[in-house]
Structure formats: structure tokens, C-alpha cells
Design an enzyme around this catalytic site. Structure first.
Site, PDB file in Angstrom:
ATOM      1  N   ASN A 248     -55.698   3.273 -21.335  1.00 37.42           N
ATOM      2  CA  ASN A 248     -56.591   3.533 -20.213  1.00 37.42           C
ATOM      3  C   ASN A 248     -56.503   5.026 -19.910  1.00 37.42           C
ATOM      4  OD1 ASN A 248     -57.980   3.662 -17.808  1.00 37.42           O
ATOM      5  ND2 ASN A 248     -56.443   2.562 -16.601  1.00 37.42           N
TER       6      ASN A 248
ATOM      7  N   LYS B 141     -58.278   6.698 -17.861  1.00 38.58           N
ATOM      8  CA  LYS B 141     -58.652   7.016 -16.465  1.00 38.58           C
ATOM      9  C   LYS B 141     -59.615   8.221 -16.468  1.00 38.58           C
ATOM     10  CE  LYS B 141     -54.255   5.079 -15.184  1.00 38.58           C
ATOM     11  NZ  LYS B 141     -53.146   4.995 -14.247  1.00 38.58           N
TER      12      LYS B 141
ATOM     13  N   HIS C  51     -58.770  -2.641 -11.703  1.00 44.67           N
ATOM     14  CA  HIS C  51     -57.613  -1.738 -11.739  1.00 44.67           C
ATOM     15  C   HIS C  51     -57.209  -1.355 -10.301  1.00 44.67           C
ATOM     16  CE1 HIS C  51     -55.060   1.706 -12.513  1.00 44.67           C
ATOM     17  NE2 HIS C  51     -54.894   1.205 -13.717  1.00 44.67           N
TER      18      HIS C  51
ATOM     19  N   GLU D 144     -56.252   1.338  -9.027  1.00 44.87           N
ATOM     20  CA  GLU D 144     -56.800   2.601  -8.511  1.00 44.87           C
ATOM     21  C   GLU D 144     -58.202   2.379  -7.954  1.00 44.87           C
ATOM     22  OE1 GLU D 144     -56.058   4.912 -12.030  1.00 44.87           O
ATOM     23  OE2 GLU D 144     -53.913   4.864 -11.587  1.00 44.87           O
TER      24      GLU D 144
ATOM     25  N   GLU E 137     -50.115  -5.548 -13.519  1.00 44.62           N
ATOM     26  CA  GLU E 137     -49.789  -4.146 -13.249  1.00 44.62           C
ATOM     27  C   GLU E 137     -49.256  -3.995 -11.826  1.00 44.62           C
ATOM     28  OE1 GLU E 137     -51.799  -1.219 -15.999  1.00 44.62           O
ATOM     29  OE2 GLU E 137     -53.176  -1.525 -14.349  1.00 44.62           O
TER      30      GLU E 137
ATOM     31  N   GLY F 133     -48.023   4.884 -12.990  1.00 46.07           N
ATOM     32  CA  GLY F 133     -47.985   6.347 -12.901  1.00 46.07           C
ATOM     33  C   GLY F 133     -46.762   6.890 -12.187  1.00 46.07           C
TER      34      GLY F 133
ATOM     35  N   SER G 149     -46.191   2.473 -16.264  1.00 44.90           N
ATOM     36  CA  SER G 149     -45.177   3.373 -16.843  1.00 44.90           C
ATOM     37  C   SER G 149     -44.637   2.896 -18.188  1.00 44.90           C
ATOM     38  CB  SER G 149     -44.040   3.622 -15.841  1.00 44.90           C
ATOM     39  OG  SER G 149     -44.548   4.224 -14.669  1.00 44.90           O
TER      40      SER G 149
ATOM     41  N   GLY H  55     -51.293   3.899 -19.498  1.00 42.14           N
ATOM     42  CA  GLY H  55     -52.029   4.993 -18.862  1.00 42.14           C
ATOM     43  C   GLY H  55     -51.547   6.336 -19.385  1.00 42.14           C
TER      44      GLY H  55
HETATM   45  P1  PGA Z   1     -49.378   4.343 -16.344  1.00 43.72           P
HETATM   46  O1  PGA Z   1     -50.776   3.671 -15.951  1.00 43.72           O
HETATM   47  O2  PGA Z   1     -49.049   3.879 -17.732  1.00 43.72           O
HETATM   48  O3  PGA Z   1     -49.606   5.784 -16.246  1.00 43.72           O
HETATM   49  O4  PGA Z   1     -48.372   3.836 -15.353  1.00 43.72           O
HETATM   50  C1  PGA Z   1     -51.047   2.347 -16.304  1.00 43.72           C
HETATM   51  C2  PGA Z   1     -52.381   1.931 -15.756  1.00 43.72           C
HETATM   52  O5  PGA Z   1     -52.734   2.357 -14.654  1.00 43.72           O
HETATM   53  O6  PGA Z   1     -53.130   1.191 -16.375  1.00 43.72           O
END
Ligand code: PGA
Length: 248
Positions: free
Chosen positions: A8, A10, A93, A95, A165, A171, A211, A232
Site C-alpha cells: 500500500n 498510500k 483503511h 487512514e 490492521e 506506521g 509495521s 505500508g
Molecule cells: P505500515 O502501514 O506498514 O507503514 O505500518 C500499513 C498500512 O497502513 O497498510
């Protein structure tokens, strides 16, 4: 079962940067023991799809409208995505839930619209830190999944990848522990069994996101009930992403 490894991006990488990434990724996944998805921004989808068409990589979008067409400034329809060869989409998601005020009911409408148009869906859900601290994870997952999948037929679940998630792990560099992920996978299967059937629970595909990196992916892939990862930050670097794929 082959693992699903989903990148992803983003709001990162221009269309040219996505192309450069794919040019390095394509030869590396030829013999991969995983289904690899790359989800860049909308304006990169067409050129990414053209590049990946004859490779095993699947290009996906990061959002889809609940509507067919019309006065929805800034939105993208299933038909628009299909017109550039894209038939996979991330929905729900955290976000988008937070920054774009997406609700479970709205996510349900998007899922129904995507299914109607024969999309594969990466459905994201997960508890926040406060919810985890209140021991409300199971309750939260149940209400997110129940509402988002309302009106679905059991046979449509094969078009859905469940992406657990936990919001606090996205993140942050603080991935959920192996135990926490394993427990969550059990909870998700229990919810699907209650909502659909034991068969549906046994067959559903659950990936973990939050992460994930080449440091922790191997252990995550070995967790009972987990069939891959949504990646991500660590997907932005092609060599790191290839390392993760090779651990599957
Ligand atoms: P991240 O994001 O791997 O940076 O934690 C994962 C995601 O939001 O899908």
C-alpha cells in the site's frame, strides 16, 4: 496456500516512480511463492497496469466510490478503475476512516459496489490503542466486520481479503505481537463463523498489517490463520519489499 503480500503506497510515489519500482519488482517475483499486489495512487494505475499486465503482479487501487457515477467530486467509480484494467481495491483503511470520516456503513456500501463490479477487495479493519487498552478489540472487530459485510452472500467472501490492521501498529514501528495477531485471527474467524458458517471461517483469507518489515515478516507469515501481509512504509523501498516477498 500462497501468501498474499500487498503493498500500500498510500500518497507516495509519482506514476514514474511506480513504474521504476515495478521494473525492479517484476523479475524478482517471477518465482515468488506469493500473490503480490501493488496499490499505488490513482494517476499511476494505468501505466502500472500496462507494465504489470504480463507479470504475476496484481495492481490495485486504494479507494472506490459507493456510487456508479455523477456529482461526487474527487471520487473514483468501479467503471473508471475497470477501464484501466484494475479489479482490486483496498477498502476501509484506517487512514481513510480517520482522515476522510469513513464509517462502517459507508464502507459497506463501497464493498457492495465493488462486489457488484467483480472487484477483489482488501477490506481493512482494526482497533485503536484506546480500544485495545479497554479490552474492546473483539467487540470492535465484530461491529466493524458485521456492518461492513452486511448484505453479503457467503460465496462473495472469496473476493475478500481480510486485512487486520490494528490502528496503533500502523506506521508506528510498533507491530502487534505474534500472540496478539494469532488471537485476532481466531477472533476474526469466530466472527465470520457466527455471521456466515464454519466453512466460510475456515476458508477466509486474513492478512496482517501494521509495521511489517523484513525483520518481522517471517514470524508473521508463520502465524496460524494468517495468510500474508499488508505492507505500508516497508513497501516503498523495492529491495525491502522483495525481501518480505521472499520470506513468504
Ligand atoms: P505500515 O502501514 O506498514 O507503514 O505500518 C500499513 C498500512 O497502513 O497498510
Amino acid at each position: 496456500m500462497k501468501k498474499n503480500i500487498i503493498a500500500n503506497f498510500k500518497m507516495n510515489k509519482t506514476a514514474d516512480e511506480v513504474k521504476a519500482f515495478l521494473i525492479e519488482l517484476i523479475p524478482a517475483v517471477k518465482s515468488a511463492n506469493a500473490t503480490v499486489f501493488v496499490c499505488p495512487n490513482f494517476v499511476a494505475l494505468k501505466s502500472a497496469e500496462e507494465l504489470a499486465k504480463n507479470s504475476p503482479i496484481i495492481i490495485g487501487a486504494q479507494n472506490i466510490s459507493e456510487f456508479t457515477s455523477g456529482s461526487h467530486t474527487g471520487e473514483i467509480s468501479p467503471e473508471m478503475l475497470s477501464s484501466v484494467g484494475v479489479s482490486t481495491v483496498i477498502i476501509g483503511h484506517s487512514e481513510r476512516r480517520k482522515q476522510n470520516k469513513e464509517t462502517d456503513a459507508g464502507i459497506n456500501k463501497k464493498i457492495l459496489n465493488a462486489l457488484k463490479n467483480r472487484f477483489k477487495i482488501v477490506f481493512c479493519f482494526g482497533e485503536t490503542k484506546i480500544e485495545k487498552e479497554r479490552n474492546a478489540t473483539e467487540k470492535v472487530l465484530k461491529s466493524q466486520i458485521e456492518t461492513a459485510l452486511s448484505g453479503l452472500y457467503e460465496n462473495e467472501l472469496k473476493s475478500i481479503i481480510f486485512a487486520y490492521e490494528p490502528v496503533w501498529a500502523i506506521g508506528t514501528g510498533e507491530n502487534a505481537s505474534i500472540k496478539q495477531i494469532e488471537v485476532a485471527a481466531g477472533v476474526i474467524k469466530k466472527i465470520i463463523k457466527e455471521l456466515f458458517s464454519e466453512k466460510a471461517a475456515n476458508e477466509c483469507e486474513i492478512v496482517y498489517g501494521g509495521s511489517v518489515s523484513s525483520q518481522n515478516a517471517k514470524k508473521i507469515f508463520q502465524i496460524n490463520g494468517i495468510s500474508g501481509a499488508l505492507v505500508g512504509s516497508a513497501s516503498l523501498d523495492v529491495s525491502e519489499f522483495i525481501k518480505i516477498i521472499n520470506l513468504a
